[in-house]
Design a protein around this motif. Structure first.
Motif: not given
Ligand SMILES: Nc1ncnc2c1ncn2[C@@H]1O[C@H](COP(=O)(O)OP(=O)(O)OP(=O)(O)O)[C@@H](O)[C@H]1O
Ligand SMILES: Nc1ncnc2c1ncn2[C@@H]1O[C@H](COP(=O)(O)OP(=O)(O)OP(=O)(O)O)[C@@H](O)[C@H]1O
Ligand SMILES: [Mg+2]
Ligand SMILES: [Mg+2]
Lengths: 689, 314, 315, 595
Positions: D476-481, D519-520, D522
């Protein structure tokens, strides 16, 4: 102390019932694949109050004999035949509990190395009182009292205060005294001392031997003194048993034995001693061959293969120990008689003339070496060890300089400074007038080659993973001398020179005996054809017979190659045999230096005098006549040496001025004999002379 | 001695600084960063940025490190991003649990290993010796998670002899009052340590047995057991001290697998969980504690050496 | 953090040789049939029954893992969930795993990774650690202090953390695993060899080289390194066992070798999920394989130590 | 109401014996989850289902209770602290009327408590997890107390009733005046936040220090003021805590039990071992790997792996499961932007097989953003029919080959770039290979198996998946927009195995998931139609807008849906009244023990 003494003191040599009687003792040590017959039919008799000396070369079974008596053999060891009667009791028939009463009760035992023989993590007091508690039904307090008593007895000052000290807080000599105290704690009837002084300096050795002697007299004990050093026995033993290959080959009173050895082995041993050849400067007698393999049994005289007088009968019969009319015994079919005395064969090496006017090869100029006392990697230094303090001397071409002195006096350090293994703190070493320190790199390398070191411990100085060929070739490889074939040839040459077969080049160091390894060390030192060889304790680890081989080789090479030697040893007889000049060191100082015969015959320094007087000689009469150890005490610490004359703390002649002024090394008369003493002996007539 | 302690402390500080620096650098290398890991998949970039700002994570690394050091100097280990507790209170809470478990295991292992090792040495190359060596190596070679799970499977679920989890009490006394629950977790740790310790003990005893002073003791008339206990044992314990000193960090760091399998949240699990969630302050705090334990362990080993071996003085 | 505290050292107490040391007879000629040091070592080694067992096991496993697949062909790349978790049968001697792979084939395949990683990591760690330690110990002084403080520092960082971070950053394949585990294990070697170098440095035969004007390189290459070889080999052997265990531990934490590749640790870790389901064919084969191989290398290390010690004790 | 529908009675299957008053029920917490934040006002770091459902809500009643004593993810006005909200006809304001409840300190639960909350979250929105910029609470222009028990919220636009109730009012929890203080001894209301929003910062600071003092949770006077049926009996930061009845609870039903005990676990297998041992846990769960294959015709195993002393029931989470392609990945982003590529990805994922084998039957395929279980009113008729993309590798293959891709070395490679109908599509460069770095969360056996199978199947369509497992948080740390130019955009596919849980914004709408720039979101999915449909769900009443959004999202594949597993819970046969609502809310006031 007097109240300790048993009331009835039996007289030594009294023909009472024997205290210890060993008959036909055979002790085997079983290994995985073979059995060592370590003791193979030994007969011994020790009477109360008597000292029996048990001598013989390394591995001949002395220790195993001694251990058999108290049945304390190593794993696999077992007495397989014979009888041991101790004070009328059959030791071999005792059960474990009874044996424990014998050990430390009836028999006290002292071992060779006082450092390792004491438990490092137990206080002295507890180690001694343990012995008391084990044998006497007393409480702790009484045991403690007894502990203090015996410590007093062996001459430990302030005994009650030192009970809580640990062995490492004691010096070597004191530790050996503690060992003796443990052995004596329960007033044994028999004291077995297995090489009690081998690890100690001559001065300390004399003190310890004297102590044992005194205690024997005072307490009326019997003593078995085991040693490989004939000199030690000479002055102390009433009777001597000589062992060879698990057997006693000769037994006699000390006087008889030393005056008239009968067994051919005993005779050979005596002939191999350097002190017997000092005057003649003849090559020493060497015993050819090897001691027999103790895993095999043989129906022949064990010495026969090495004996020059062996006849056919020697090779077919195993001679028994035959009692002689003079209360001696020997096991030799062709004992020594006047007609067939052992003659040392003359060698080609002619005796080098003592020429003082040869040119100087190496000069040591005011050499000083101080070692910082390091506590820790990051620790600061807290003081220095003054290992060598302002030592100057010169060595002339083709001569031998001998350096003697007690352990820790700086001999080795001086040697290392000479060969450039260590840098002097100040002062210089000059070779042919060149100062090594100021020479440019290349030149230094060239000059360095001229000086080689022969290490004390030959095994440690030979890389265990290289075969001898590679070891001998290495100096040439480093110096880029010749091609591979040349080097190979040189290796063969070197092996020839030191008397090893050429095929030795393919073997590894551990496959050689101590003497052979020492020769390899010598060969390596010679590889680059040096002019000077510094030999640090070249024979200290060797048995007499092998020592003779090395000493002969060294002498022969000197004659052949015109070598110059600096020989370092604590053994005066070795030095005296090899050296043209002797330098005596004391606590980093050169206290006396001069021609060998002069220094030996007319020592000027009280220390030299004491040292010479202390060194045990394989000569009963001189030993018996000796004054009790003239050098008292031990070497002071090199960290904080005494002011003025460093010897003054142990000097019988010391006066105020000795503490204030340091005496310079000077010639009293211009005869090349220098001494650093305010009150030199002889010259001023003040000494005991 | 004081000088020695001071010097060692200075060294320790250097090592600890190094450790914290290494950890700091490694943390920077982790992808994603703390914010995302702490705030979860819901977090919006704005929230992530706010988190970083709040926790100073938007500052240059060096500055962050210095700030951390500065707080450390004031006794402040920081506040967990995730657990709503100060690092200090987390450690204070978890440490006793971990210590109870590991210390118990250590003590038991040592208590068993010493006689086993001595016996092995005395009967060297006998069947018993071989058997003990073999068994030791078997346990030493077993992955701990496998061992623990097997223990649970056999002794708890199949046989029902012991509970499947360690005592859940929050106080040390409470934990100790449920000895049945401690059997399996402690047992698994003991089995692992045992091999190592008894092996060391065996060789140390072998070393001592051939020493000259042992012969001296026999020559005094001492019996076999007396020689073993009075003379051999103490000198053989000296090498054990080193290994015990080395065990100290483990004592504090916990044993992740055991804690996880036996449901016993101690330092190991704390460290692991916070490591996977990038809870920097906790990680740094624990690393510091463990690092300190490593250094202290070495120091204690040295001191223990000095106590057991009077020749050693600092 | 249950990664062992002495990673690498294995069970390395100095042992006493099992045979009493004989002083060689003195004097005389070179003795006849003396055995060479290597042969002697080999002999001592061969006498050790556990060591022989160890070697035999290692050879067996190497054959099993690397030659086995040539005889017993299986598909280890295509998953087929439809045939997952089947018990042993004629078609699948050891059944199938949760992904439908043939378990026996997987055991060989996983063993390749475990053995490769174990051995390669140990070799790498040993080589690097030896060089590092040798330089540190031989050069000594400030450099030594610096290098060793660095080792202390890295050692004080919990191993688990290092593994966790590194295996998150680098996608763990066999190569990465080798590097990763080696990165942890070399520390032990460095310390060990440094100690060795420190003591060898002052040995007289090294001093002799200096006296002859030999270079430092010569001293290290010709004298220190060969004499430290015993320590090095023993270390390496124990480290193989430790590395295989570390790898399995990483597998258990899901940080191990990535599917579809696997190693015994990964297999075992998968199997522990089914511990209650009674799928014994998943659990015991990799578990026992790991234990056996680790034991084998531990035995070898233990025996090697004896073999080298005996020779060195002969002064 | 729901409470009545499923009324706590011994009619519940599997309960044996007679109900008794009192007793304790112990509840196993999921692994590594320890409720650690007591204040309903929480920052995102402490914003978890466990904090909310297991700790805060039983004590501090939310304004509206979602997920009642039933199996529906819907609002339960009976359990709520307020009566149903009244929306004005223009949809621009809503009036809330509180029930005549009292706090345990005697204080009334009234309008001020709601105002207090509203002021607090407005003042401290940066520190509040529920804050969405532009939406709640930014879209509330005024909070007016219109009576002692009524509050009117004025909105900045028109909003759908459902949406506003489920996603915005759902976030409100009345707070007692006893919390509007700045010191422990402060008089209730003395903090002034209720009266003046500007004063909220100080109150926030004080309350935060209290919330950070875990040791005082069970003893604190502040946290002792509750309006729910429970209060904290004991609390330890390790996760062992108990709830005990609030004697002064105004609502109903009143608790039967003397205490509810919560037990933390380090791992699910640790929990299972304890559960199996059969004594310690009353309500627990069976880890998926310990379940025998699901029999057909039943949601739970007939042969319980934990024996007959537990009754098993399925727990369906209110969530959808999917993995995310990164539309902004510089290498593969352009390809992911092609619907046919996403379709190929969906077509090669064999959901039924995964459910049957990897999840052993305890799961169900997902194919739209609305959860399919439990059957609920938000699910569109089309969605009820099933997936638009049933498993077919050959179809996936022909989709790709039909769009200019050719298989090279087993991997599809774009050989015909361009925007034509048989070309790769906009932005896809020639030579782009469908070799995808696929990051997924480690530690879940089923996910692992699913992906192994997926990799094999995808390969058949020429899609190479390079699997890389990493800890959940790394994924989840890398799955950021991200922006394509950023290094952070190197990830290609992320699968954290959890998809999205619709709580506490309970309506399954897409404004934070698939709206452009959300925001989410991703994967940075962006589509104008989608944006429009999402907007409609926020503003228009009824279920139709939601259906439209849902059907579009099912076809468009903004993410690739994957099977959603469900949990099997185990309840002791001596405990009755336990219901596992998909919103995971706890209603232990219904529970009782039997003898
Ligand atoms: N523990 C042992 N195991 C096997 N053989 C041994 C052992 N101890 C001694 N020996 C062998 O027994 C023989 C006699 O040894 P012993 O120690 O009695 O000799 P020693 O005369 O005391 O020699 P040294 O002067 O070297 O002390 C030697 O050949 C020796 O190699
Ligand atoms: N490397 C060193 N570091 C510190 N002190 C040393 C070092 N080498 C020698 N010493 C000290 O210097 C002094 C002289 O030592 P040296 O080895 O030269 O004596 P030695 O006469 O050769 O003695 P031995 O007869 O025992 O060999 C001793 O006090 C010794 O402890
Ligand atoms: Mg002897
Ligand atoms: Mg010396």
């Amino acid at each position: 102390m007097a109240h300790l003494l048993p009331s009835a003191v039996p007289q030594p040599g009294a023909a009472g019932a024997p205290l210890l009687e060993v008959r036909g003792l055979r002790t085997d040590i079983r290994l995985k694949r073979s059995t060592v017959h370590a003791v193979d039919g030994v007969d011994l008799t020790v009477r109360a109050g008597e000292t029996l000396g048990l001598v013989g070369e390394s591995g001949c079974g002395k220790t195993m004999t001694a251990l058999s008596v108290i049945r304390l053999l190593p794993a696999g060891g077992e007495v397989v035949a014979g009888s041991i009667r101790l004070d009328g009791v059959d030791v071999l028939g005792l059960d474990e509990a009874e044996l424990r009463q014998v050990r430390g009760g009836t028999v006290g035992m002292i071992f060779q190395d006082p450092l390792t023989s004491l438990n490092p993590s137990m206080t002295i007091g507890r180690q001694i009182s343990e012995a008391v508690l084990l044998h006497r039904r007393v409480g702790r307090a009484a045991a403690r009292r007894r502990t203090v008593e015996v410590l007093d007895l062996v001459g430990i000052a302030h005994a009650s205060r030192r009970l809580h000290d640990y062995p490492h807080q004691f010096s070597g000599g004191m530790r050996q005294r503690v060992m003796i105290a443990i052995a004596l704690a329960c007033e044994p009837k028999l004291l077995i001392a297995d090489e009690p002084t081998t690890a100690l300096d001559v001065t300390i050795q004399a003190q310890i031997l004297e102590l044992i002697d005194r205690l024997r007299r005072d307490l009326g004990m019997a003593v078995v003194l085991v040693t490989h050093d004939l000199g030690v026995i000479a002055g102390r033993a009433d009777r001597v048993a000589v062992m060879y290959a698990g057997r006693v080959v000769e037994q006699a009173t000390a006087t008889t034995l030393f005056d008239h050895p009968r067994h051919r082995y005993t005779e050979a041993l005596f002939r191999a001693l350097p002190e017997r050849a000092v005057e003649s400067r003849d090559p020493l007698y060497t015993i050819p061959g090897l001691p027999p393999d103790l895993t095999r049994t043989a129906a022949e005289c064990r010495f026969a293969p090495r004996c020059r007088f062996a006849q056919d009968d020697c090779r077919s019969t195993d001679p028994p120990l035959v009692p002689q009319p003079d209360d001696s015994e020997h096991a030799c079919l062709h004992p020594v008689d006047a007609a067939h005395r052992l003659q040392v064969r003359a060698t080609s090496a002619s005796v080098v003339a003592l020429t003082a006017n040869r040119d100087v090869l190496v000069t040591a100029e005011h050499l000083v070496k101080e070692f910082p006392l390091r506590r820790h990697v990051f620790g600061r230094t807290s003081g220095t060890v003054s290992a060598v303090a302002d030592v100057s001397f010169e060595v002339r071409r083709g001569q031998t300089l001998g350096l003697v002195g007690e352990s820790g006096c700086g001999k080795t350090t001086t040697g290392r400074l000479l060969v450039g293994l260590d840098e002097p703190t100040s002062g210089a070493v000059r070779v042919d007038g060149w100062d090594l320190a100021t020479l440019p790199r290349r030149g230094r390398r060239r000059v360095r080659r001229d000086i080689q070191l022969m290490f004390q411990d030959s095994f440690a100085s030979l890389d265990p993973r290289m075969h001898v060929g590679a070891i001998l070739r290495e100096p040439m490889v480093i110096a880029r001398l010749g091609g591979r074939a040349d080097q190979q040839r040189r290796v063969d040459e070197l092996l020839d020179v030191v008397g090893l077969p050429r095929e030795a080049a393919r073997r590894f160091p551990h496959e050689f005996s101590g003497g052979q390894r020492q020769r390899i060390g010598l060969a390596r030192a010679l590889a680059l054809s040096p002019r000077l060889v510094v030999a640090d304790e070249p024979v200290s680890a060797l048995d007499v017979s092998i020592q003779a081989q090395i000493l002969n080789t060294m002498r022969a090479l000197q004659a052949e190659l015109g070598l110059t030697y600096v020989v370092i040893s604590h053994d005066l007889s070795v030095i005296r045999y090899l050296a043209d000049r002797i330098g005596v060191m004391y606590l980093g100082k050169l206290v006396e230096e001069g021609p060998a015969h002069q220094v030996y015959a007319r020592p000027l320094h009280p220390y030299t005098h004491g040292l010479i007087a202390t060194v045990p000689m394989a000569d009963v009469h001189r030993e018996r006549a000796k004054e009790p150890a003239p050098l008292r005490g031990e070497l002071p610490s090199a960290v904080d040496p005494p002011s003025g004359c460093r010897f003054r703390t142990r000097c019988p002649l010391a006066q105020q001025v000795c503490a204030e002024q340091e005496p310079p090394l000077a010639e009293l008369v211009p005869d090349g004999h220098r001494v650093a003493c305010h009150f030199p002996l002889g010259g001023t007539g003040a000494g005991p002379g | 001695m004081t000088g020695f302690l001071l010097r060692r402390t200075a060294q320790a500080v250097v090592v600890l600084l190094l450790v914290s620096l290494i950890v700091f650098v490694l943390l920077q290398l982790l992808p994603g960063g703390a914010a995302r890991a702490v705030l979860g998949p819901r977090a919006t970039p704005a929230q992530l940025a706010y988190f970083d700002h709040q926790n100073g994570l938007d500052k240059p690394v060096i500055q962050q490190y210095l700030i951390w050091l500065w707080h450390l100097l004031h006794g402040d280990l920081g506040y967990s991003y995730r657990l709503n507790q100060s690092v200090t209170s987390l450690i204070v809470e978890r440490l006793p649990k971990t210590i109870v478990l590991n210390l118990l295991a250590l003590v038991i292992a040592v208590v068993i290993a010493i006689p086993v090792g001595v016996a092995q040495a005395v009967r060297r190359n006998s069947l018993c010796d071989y058997a003990a060596t073999f068994t030791g190596f078997v346990f030493y070679s077993t992955p701990i998670f496998f061992l623990s799970l097997m223990l649970v499977l056999w002794f708890s679920l199949d046989l029902g002899w012991f509970p499947a989890q360690a005592p859940q009490a929050t106080t040390v006394g409470g934990i100790l009052s449920q000895p049945a629950g401690l059997v399996l977790p402690v047992g698994s740790l003991v089995l692992l340590d045992l091999a190592l310790f008894s092996r060391y003990m065996r060789s140390a005893t072998l070393d001592s047995l051939v020493q000259d002073y042992v012969r001296t003791a026999y020559a005094k008339g001492a019996g076999r057991s007396r020689v073993l206990y009075r003379h051999v044992l103490r000198n053989s314990l000296i090498p054990m001290v080193t290994i015990l000193g080395l065990s100290l960090p483990v004592l504090l760091a916990g044993s992740l697998i055991t804690e996880q399998v036996f449901n016993y949240p101690g330092m190991g699990l704390l460290f692991y969980q916070e490591a996977v969630t990038s809870d920097y302050p906790v990680l740094l705090g624990i690393t510091l504690v463990v690092g300190a334990a490593t250094v202290v362990g070495n120091l204690l080993a040295d001191i223990g050496y000095a106590l057991l071996d009077p020749r050693v003085r600092y | 953090m249950s990664i062992r505290p002495y990673s690498g050292d294995g069970l390395v107490p100095d042992d006493v040789p099992s045979e009493p040391v004989l002083t060689p007879p003195e004097g005389g000629e070179v003795q006849g049939e003396q055995r060479g040091s290597l042969r002697r070592g080999v002999e001592v080694f061969a006498q050790n029954r556990l060591a022989v067992t160890g070697i035999a096991l290692v050879v067996l496993f190497l054959l099993f893992c690397f030659v086995g697949p040539l005889i017993y062909h299986t598909d280890q790349t295509t998953t087929n969930l439809a045939v997952s978790n089947e018990p042993p049968s004629a078609g699948h001697w050891l059944g199938t795993d949760p992904n439908g792979y043939d378990e026996l084939g997987r055991l060989m395949y996983g063993g390749q990774a475990s053995l490769t990683v174990g051995i390669a990591a140990a070799v790498l760690a040993t080589v690097f650690g030896t060089l590092y330690g040798a330089v540190s110990g031989y050069v000594g002084g400030a450099l030594d202090a610096l290098l060793m403080r660095l080792v202390d520092g890295v050692l004080a960082v919990p191993a688990l953390f290092l593994l966790l971070v590194l295996s998150t950053i680098y996608s763990p394949g066999t190569g990465v695993m080798i590097l990763l585990i080696a990165a942890l294990s070399w520390l032990g070697a460095a310390r060990l060899i440094r100690g060795e170098a420190l003591s060898l440095r002052v040995r007289e035969y090294v001093q002799a080289v200096r006296m002859m004007g030999g270079s430092n390189t010569r001293a290290i290459v010709r004298h220190i390194a060969p004499n430290a070889i015993g320590t090095v080999v023993v270390f390496a052997s124990f480290t193989v066992a430790d590395s295989i265990l570390t790898l399995s531990f990483l597998g258990y934490l899901g940080l191990g070798i990535q599917p579809p590749h696997t190693d015994w640790g990964g297999m075992l870790s998968t199997a522990t999920n089914y511990i209650n389901a009674g799928y014994w064919w998943l659990l015991y084969p990799p578990g026992i394989a790991i234990i056996l191989v680790a034991i084998a290398f531990n035995f070898m290390g233990d025996a090697l130590r004896d073999a080298f010690e005996v020779r060195l004790q002969r002064h | 109401t729901g409470a009545k529908a499923n009324g706590g009675s011994s009619s519940q299957p599997g309960v044996s014996g007679k109900p008794v008053q009192g007793g304790t029920v112990s509840w196993a917490l999921p692994p590594a989850t320890i409720p650690n934040w007591i204040w309903p006002m929480a920052s995102l770091a402490y914003f978890s289902v466990y904090n909310i459902s297991d700790l805060q809500q039983p004590m501090y009643r939310p304004l509206y209770w979602f997920g009642g004593h039933n199996l529906q993810p819907t609002v339960d006005y009976g359990l709520s602290a307020a009566k149903p909200p009244q929306y004005s006809s223009n949809g621009r304001s809503v009036t809330i009327t509180l029930k005549p409840w009292k706090w345990s300190n005697g204080e009334k639960v009234d309008a001020a408590d709601v105002v207090f909350w509203m002021h607090m979250v407005k003042a401290e929105k940066a520190n509040w997890a529920g804050y969405t910029p532009g939406a709640f609470p930014d879209n509330i222009t005024a909070v007016t107390r219109t009576g002692p028990e009524t509050v009117r919220l004025t909105l900045n636009g028109r909003y759908s009733d459902n949406w506003f109730t489920y996603n915005e009012l759902s976030q409100i929890t009345p707070m007692p005046m006893a919390w509007d203080v700045t010191s422990a001894s402060g008089k209730p209301g003395s903090g002034g936040c209720t009266a003046d929003q500007a004063k909220c910062a100080a109150v926030y600071r004080f309350m935060t220090t209290r919330a950070k003092d875990q040791k005082s949770y069970a003893t604190s006077k502040i946290w002792g003021v509750v309006d729910g049926p429970w209060r904290l009996g004991s609390y330890s930061s390790s996760g062992n805590y108990t709830l005990v009845p609030n004697k002064a609870y105004s609502g109903s039903p009143k608790p039967h039990l003397a205490a509810v005990k919560f037990l933390p676990f380090t791992s699910d297998s640790a929990e299972f071992n304890v559960l199996k041992a059969g004594k310690t846990i009353d309500v627990g769960y069976i880890p998926s790997q310990d379940l025998p294959p699901k029999p057909s015709g039943s949601a739970v195993p007939t042969n319980s792996p934990v024996g007959s002393s537990y009754a098993l029931s399925p727990v369906y989470p209110w969530s959808v499961n999917y993995f995310v392609p990164n539309f902004d990945n510089p290498v593969l982003g352009p390809a992911f932007k092609q619907l046919y590529v996403r379709q190929a990805l969906a077509l090669t994922l064999d959901q039924p097989l995964t459910v049957q084998k990897a999840e052993q039957g305890y799961g169900y395929p997902d194919f739209s953003p609305v959860p399919v279980r439990p059957t609920n009113r938000w699910l569109s008729p089309a969605a009820k029919k099933g997936t638009p993309y049933p498993f077919s590798t050959s179809k996936a293959r022909s989709l790709l080959t039909g769009h200019g891709w050719t298989e090279q070395g087993g991997v599809m490679t774009c050989t015909s770039p361009g925007t034509g109908s048989s070309q790769c599509g906009a932005g896809v460069k020639k030579g782009t290979r469908l070799s995808i770095k696929y990051d997924y969360a480690s530690g879940t056996q089923a996910l692992d198996q699913q992906l192994q199978q997926y990799r094999s199947d995808a390969a058949k369509a020429g899609i190479a998946l390079k699997l890389h497992q990493a800890p959940f948080n790394s994924v989840i740390g890398e799955a950021v927009p991200c922006k394509p130019s950023q290094a952070a955009c190197r990830w290609q596919v992320a699968n954290w195995g959890g998809g999205w849980i619709y709580a506490p914004d309970y309506l399954p709408t897409g404004e934070s998931l698939f709206a452009t720039g959300a925001g989410s979101n991703s994967g940075s999915y962006s589509d104008p139609t989608m944006d429009r449909l999402i907007k409609a769900t926020e503003q228009q009443n009824g279920t139709q807008p939601l259906y439209r959004y849902e059907d579009y999202a099912a076809k468009q594949l903004p993410v690739i849906y994957q099977p959603n597993p469900y949990t099997v819970a185990a309840t002791s046969t001596h405990v009755g009244g336990v219901v596992f609502n998909p919103l995971e809310t706890l209603t232990p006031e219904y529970w009782y023990r039997t003898r």
